[in-house]
Design a protein around this motif. Structure first.
Motif, PDB file in Angstrom:
ATOM      1  N   ALA A   1      46.817 167.411 100.292  1.00 35.15           N
ATOM      2  CA  ALA A   1      45.339 168.687  99.863  1.00 35.15           C
ATOM      3  C   ALA A   1      45.748 170.590  99.804  1.00 35.15           C
ATOM      4  CB  ALA A   1      44.830 168.606 101.362  1.00 35.15           C
ATOM      5  N   ARG A   2      45.728 171.187  99.178  1.00 42.45           N
ATOM      6  CA  ARG A   2      45.655 172.421  98.359  1.00 42.45           C
ATOM      7  C   ARG A   2      44.663 173.117  99.115  1.00 42.45           C
ATOM      8  NH1 ARG A   2      49.157 174.069  93.979  1.00 42.45           N
ATOM      9  NH2 ARG A   2      51.274 173.177  95.670  1.00 42.45           N
ATOM     10  N   ASP A   3      44.755 174.464  99.773  1.00 39.90           N
ATOM     11  CA  ASP A   3      43.672 174.912 100.252  1.00 39.90           C
ATOM     12  C   ASP A   3      43.675 175.812  99.022  1.00 39.90           C
ATOM     13  OD1 ASP A   3      41.430 176.928 100.960  1.00 39.90           O
ATOM     14  OD2 ASP A   3      42.687 177.430 102.876  1.00 39.90           O
TER      15      ASP A   3
ATOM     16  N   ARG B   1      45.409 172.927 110.327  1.00 35.90           N
ATOM     17  CA  ARG B   1      44.204 172.826 109.736  1.00 35.90           C
ATOM     18  C   ARG B   1      43.205 172.278 110.451  1.00 35.90           C
ATOM     19  NH1 ARG B   1      45.282 172.020 103.532  1.00 35.90           N
ATOM     20  NH2 ARG B   1      45.814 174.367 103.494  1.00 35.90           N
TER      21      ARG B   1
ATOM     22  N   SER C   1      37.026 173.040 108.596  1.00 35.13           N
ATOM     23  CA  SER C   1      37.882 172.980 109.284  1.00 35.13           C
ATOM     24  C   SER C   1      37.773 173.412 110.600  1.00 35.13           C
ATOM     25  CB  SER C   1      39.341 173.025 108.217  1.00 35.13           C
ATOM     26  OG  SER C   1      39.259 174.224 107.705  1.00 35.13           O
TER      27      SER C   1
ATOM     28  N   THR D   1      42.482 168.005  96.271  1.00 29.50           N
ATOM     29  CA  THR D   1      43.141 167.130  97.538  1.00 29.50           C
ATOM     30  C   THR D   1      43.961 165.901  96.233  1.00 29.50           C
ATOM     31  OG1 THR D   1      41.713 167.219  99.073  1.00 29.50           O
ATOM     32  CG2 THR D   1      43.220 165.314  99.555  1.00 29.50           C
TER      33      THR D   1
ATOM     34  N   ASP E   1      50.833 172.760 101.484  1.00 25.09           N
ATOM     35  CA  ASP E   1      49.654 172.178 101.586  1.00 25.09           C
ATOM     36  C   ASP E   1      49.683 171.014 102.664  1.00 25.09           C
ATOM     37  OD1 ASP E   1      49.717 173.279  99.124  1.00 25.09           O
ATOM     38  OD2 ASP E   1      50.951 171.512  98.509  1.00 25.09           O
TER      39      ASP E   1
ATOM     40  N   LEU F   1      38.680 171.698  99.595  1.00 25.59           N
ATOM     41  CA  LEU F   1      40.706 171.421  98.867  1.00 25.59           C
ATOM     42  C   LEU F   1      40.972 170.757  98.103  1.00 25.59           C
ATOM     43  CD1 LEU F   1      41.114 170.247 102.913  1.00 25.59           C
ATOM     44  CD2 LEU F   1      41.591 172.608 102.147  1.00 25.59           C
TER      45      LEU F   1
ATOM     46  N   HIS G   1      48.438 170.162 108.040  1.00 28.86           N
ATOM     47  CA  HIS G   1      47.409 169.287 108.352  1.00 28.86           C
ATOM     48  C   HIS G   1      47.265 169.531 109.392  1.00 28.86           C
ATOM     49  CE1 HIS G   1      44.880 166.107 106.445  1.00 28.86           C
ATOM     50  NE2 HIS G   1      45.355 165.334 108.068  1.00 28.86           N
TER      51      HIS G   1
END
Ligand SMILES: Nc1ncnc2c1ncn2[C@@H]1O[C@H](COP(=O)(O)OP(=O)(O)OP(=O)(O)O)[C@@H](O)[C@H]1O
Ligand SMILES: [Mg+2]
Length: 627
Positions: free
Chosen positions: A236-238, A161, A208, A217, A140, A215, A158
């Motif tokens: 934040a997870r995709d 991303r 992104s 978050t 994440d 995301l 991050h």
């Protein structure tokens, strides 16, 4: 002097004095407590050595003494040893004591035990290292933004991303690091945490460095000692893949529901159309000598036929289209259709057909595959009004687990792929979301019914296949159909062509069972016109009674499949028990639904789909009686 001594004794610092040689002349109580020596043990001894641990480098110690003796105040950190042998981190300030002639006659040292502070610093460093490793190892993205909207931290995920470089983003303003839209989006999210002080969960789409991402978050407030929100930490997870699957699932559920609705309507319409078409046929026969009325009847018939074509398409969409199953070489079929397509598409479209090297055989209805190719090609043509290139390709394709996981409704296995690619206008995501729905069209009134892709969808589903569309505005469209390859051991039954040029009548006896009165009457009239004797029953009980009562031979049972109470196949079983050798012909608006392969084989039975014309009925009846 006495007051000074009191102060020294009461102070929390370690204080001692030595003479010029380093012999202790005084130690205060804090010294005794920290080092574990009694004053009497140490005063009079030359003992800097007993305070020495092995960790002090001799050269450093020597320089310390040299400076002191040269009348300098020296501040140093030492690692000393207590009487019990424990190590102490000590901060020392050593001061030379001089006489009136500026001669160094001794030293005064003030020390502080900083062991605990050192331990905490080390623990903090270790904890910092641990969390940094954790954050960098996470899948994440993790970031911290403070109240002044400065980026305090972000991990590698991050950075990757959002295309940031760690070195020049830390400490920068949010708006200096991210694009306007993204900064605005993050600002909107974090300001909720700053104002409420509560953790928040957001699920939003971001643009992104890796393209469009969904995301999920979590934003958590980071508090000061006074419980003020100092900064916000985000994790934040995709969830892009999950989102796509959810969308596909919704889509397939919607198609399922629409399919049921369309199928239901088509079934009822088929009954009505059978009556409309049949009676207009009968009217025509009767009106041979009234040509002006005849023209009106023809209009009724034409409208009925149009409606019947529409209903057939709806049935195709709801996967209830009757189909013959046989081995079809898709490449060969496409090559055949090629010539016809050329004429249909026009000069402005360059058509090429690319057949895969392997044999692309499936078990399907060739008419259905042809319909798919034609529908897709017509769509491609319409998408290229100014001309372009249309490529139809066939090949063998494997759908693997990775594909199946990302595409709801797809099953792993070997497929023949048939793709139709154009260089036309393409579709927006909004159009793409609806293309398979019946009656969805973007074409002007009268130019499209919106049944083309719905039919393709129904046919593909009926054949346990999968259809994928890849399309972007102005970048053209590729529709790929995956037809399952037949399992090696299965032999397709190759259906025979069964067209008779003209219906022929006969004088056999037919037991007709149909619950809808207008259709029953129509069928009776038709059959009688062709010379047959008709026994008419409105339901299964009626038919059984009639069958038992009738003294002479009955040659054919002509029955609807779905009726209130017992259905057609159940009736057939009972009547055939009464009269062995009886042939069976079913009619229904739902072609394949209730008839299992078993039912079909059990009695030499045939099937006629509604709506049918009187000729089709007569032909089918003759064919059954002669088989
Ligand atoms: N190859 C393509 N390129 C661009 N848009 C397409 C393409 N194929 C389909 N579409 C879009 O999908 C819509 C639905 O297509 P579909 O074939 O189901 O109906 P239609 O072509 O509008 O009408 P019909 O096929 O019944 O004459 C079209 O109106 C068009 O907007
Ligand atoms: Mg179309």
């Amino acid at each position: 002097m006495r007051r000074l001594r009191l102060a020294i004794e009461a102070s929390g610092e370690i204080v001692f004095t030595t003479d010029a040689n380093g012999t202790f002349t005084y130690v205060n109580p804090e010294f005794e407590r920290a080092y574990g020596y009694e004053s009497s043990e140490i005063v009079g001894c030359c003992t800097p050595r007993i305070l020495k641990s092995d960790s002090t480098i001799p050269a450093e110690y020597a320089s310390f003494w040299a400076l002191l003796k040269d009348n300098h105040i020296v501040k140093r950190e030492f690692l000393n040893r207590t009487k019990q042998g424990a190590l102490l981190h000590i901060e020392t300030s050593a001061n030379p004591i001089v006489d009136a002639t500026e001669q160094v006659i001794g030293f005064l040292a003030v020390q502080r035990d900083v062991t605990e502070r050192k331990r905490m610093e080390a623990a903090l460093r270790e904890s910092e290292r641990r969390y940094r490793t954790l954050a960098d190892a996470a899948h994440d993205s993790i970031f911290i933004i403070n109240r002044r909207r400065q980026i305090e931290y972000h991990n590698d995920v991050h950075a990757k991303r959002f295309g940031l470089s760690s070195s020049n983003t830390i400490g920068k303003q949010l708006t200096d690091v991210f694009s306007g839209d993204t900064a605005g989006q993050i600002e909107r999210q974090i300001s909720v945490v700053f104002s409420t002080g509560q953790r928040q969960l957001f699920e939003e789409r971001f643009t992104s460095a890796q393209g469009e991402l969904w995301l999920e978050t979590w934003l958590v407030p980071m508090l000061t000692d006074d419980s003020e929100v100092r900064a916000v930490m985000g994790v934040a997870r995709d969830v892009t893949v999950r989102k796509a699957l959810e969308g596909q699932l919704l889509q397939s559920q919607k198609m399922e529901a629409v399919g049921r609705l369309a199928g239901g309507i088509a079934h009822d319409f088929n009954n009505l159309l059978t009556a409309i078409l049949g009676y207009s046929e009968i009217l025509r026969d009767r009106l041979c000598d009234a040509p002006d009325v005849l023209a009106d009847v023809d209009e009724i018939k034409k409208a009925g036929e149009r409606a019947s074509r529409l209903t057939r398409q709806l049935l195709a969409f709801s996967r209830k289209q009757p189909m013959s199953r046989q081995i079809v070489d898709v490449s060969a079929l496409v090559a055949d259709v090629h010539k016809m397509l050329g004429r249909m598409l026009g000069e402005h479209i360059e058509l090429s057909v690319v057949a895969g090297r392997d044999v692309c055989q499936v078990i399907a209805d060739p008419g259905q595959i042809e319909q798919v190719v034609v529908n897709l090609s017509v769509n491609a043509r319409d998408a290229m009004p100014k001309g372009g290139r249309l490529t139809i390709a066939t090949d063998i394709a494997q759908l693997d687990d990775a594909f199946v996981r990302r595409h709801v409704g797809a099953n792993a296995g070997s497929y023949v792929s048939l793709s139709v690619q154009d260089t036309g206008c393409g579709m927006t995501p909004a159009v793409l979301a609806h293309v398979f729905e019946p009656f969805f069209t973007t074409k002007p009134q009268g130019q499209g019914t919106g049944l083309g892709l719905a039919t393709v969808y129904g046919i593909v589903k009926q054949n346990a296949g999968y259809v994928a569309i890849d399309s972007r505005p102005d970048e053209g469209t590729t529709v790929t159909i995956f037809w399952p390859m037949p399992a090696n051991d299965r032999n397709a039954s190759v259906s025979q062509a069964t067209s008779l040029p003209h219906p022929v009548g006969g004088s056999e006896t037919i037991l007709l069972v149909e619950d809808e009165q207008p259709i029953r009457a129509l069928m009776r009239k038709t059959l009688e016109r062709y010379g047959y004797r008709v026994l008419e029953a409105q339901d299964v009980q009626d038919a059984l009674a009639l069958g038992a009562r009738y003294p002479r031979d009955v040659d054919l049972l002509l029955s609807d499949v779905i009726m209130p109470g017992l259905n057609g196949p159940d009736l057939a079983q009972r009547i055939v028990a009464q009269r062995p050798g009886l042939r069976v012909l079913y009619v229904s608006g739902f072609p394949n639904s209730l008839l299992s392969e078993h039912d079909r084989n059990r009695h030499r039975m045939a099937f006629l789909a509604k709506p049918f014309t009187p000729e089709a009925l007569a032909m089918k009846v003759r064919e059954c009686l002669d088989s």
